[in-house]
Design an enzyme around this catalytic site. Structure first.
Site, PDB file in Angstrom:
ATOM      1  CD  GLU A 166      49.302  49.902  50.949  1.00  0.00           C
ATOM      2  OE1 GLU A 166      48.750  48.998  50.298  1.00  0.00           O
ATOM      3  OE2 GLU A 166      50.387  50.404  50.638  1.00  0.00           O
TER       4      GLU A 166
ATOM      5  NE  ARG B  48      40.462  37.068  44.270  1.00  0.00           N
ATOM      6  CZ  ARG B  48      40.513  38.392  44.106  1.00  0.00           C
ATOM      7  NH1 ARG B  48      39.850  38.950  43.125  1.00  0.00           N
ATOM      8  NH2 ARG B  48      41.238  39.139  44.899  1.00  0.00           N
TER       9      ARG B  48
END
Ligand code: AMP
Length: 179
Positions: A98, A61
């Site tokens: 994560e 993006r």
């Protein structure tokens, strides 16, 4: 269009891609001609007089607005991509996400010590991807690094993580993480 109006066109999609994540979907703003122009013009105004030679976009993006800004401020565009996408010799950085490790790559000859760089992405969340992008760009010895994201997700510590790593860190709009 004001930044506040622009913010109204970013769609929140709850529980995407996994339960508990409030996904900030910029496609609704991109599809709105005035928002699209506003994003480009805001960035052009902020970065046009800084001698920037290359705008670096982070896949995927970060590829949308960056080339439009680059054209307006007289800079080139350089992509940072996921592994295996760039055809020539690359440099790379791996960083902790994560769950597990992520790697990003850039062409080895894309930047040099004469460049002044703007690194752009859509969203600053924990800051992990942007910190890795800064580290990757620094390997090329560029003179200055400015950082921009369209949206800062406030409350995830991204700005704090980036503190001192770039010449400036700037986001068009702030959204609380649970907003
Ligand atoms: P981070 O490394 O945590 O700062 O995450 C930044 C990257 O993940 C950006 O490239 C974003 O596109 C994406 N991202 C992270 N959190 C969100 C979110 N809540 N909504 C949309 N995109 C996100």
């Amino acid at each position: 269009m004001t930044i506040e109006e622009l913010k109204q066109h970013v769609r929140n999609v709850p529980d995407f891609p996994i339960p508990g994540i409030q996904f900030k979907d910029i496609t609704t703003a991109l599809a709105h001609p005035e928002c699209l122009k506003c994003m480009r013009d805001e960035l052009v105004n902020r970065y046009k007089n800084l001698g920037i030679t290359q705008v670096v976009g982070i896949e995927s993006r970060g590829f949308i607005i960056a080339p439009a800004v680059a054209m307006e401020i007289g800079a080139g565009f350089v992509p940072i991509r996921k592994p295996g996408k760039l055809p020539a010799e690359t440099i790379q950085i791996s960083y902790a996400k994560e769950y597990g490790l992520d790697t990003i790559q850039m062409h080895k000859d894309a930047l040099n010590e004469n460049d002044i760089v703007l690194i752009h992405d859509d969203i600053l969340a924990t800051g992990g991807s942007m910190a890795a992008a800064i580290e990757l760009v620094k390997k090329t010895g560029v003179k200055k690094i400015y950082v921009n994201c369209l949206i800062e997700l406030v409350g995830l510590g991204g700005r704090k993580l980036l503190e001192g790593k770039a010449d400036s860190i700037d986001c068009l709009l702030e959204i609380e993480v649970d907003e």
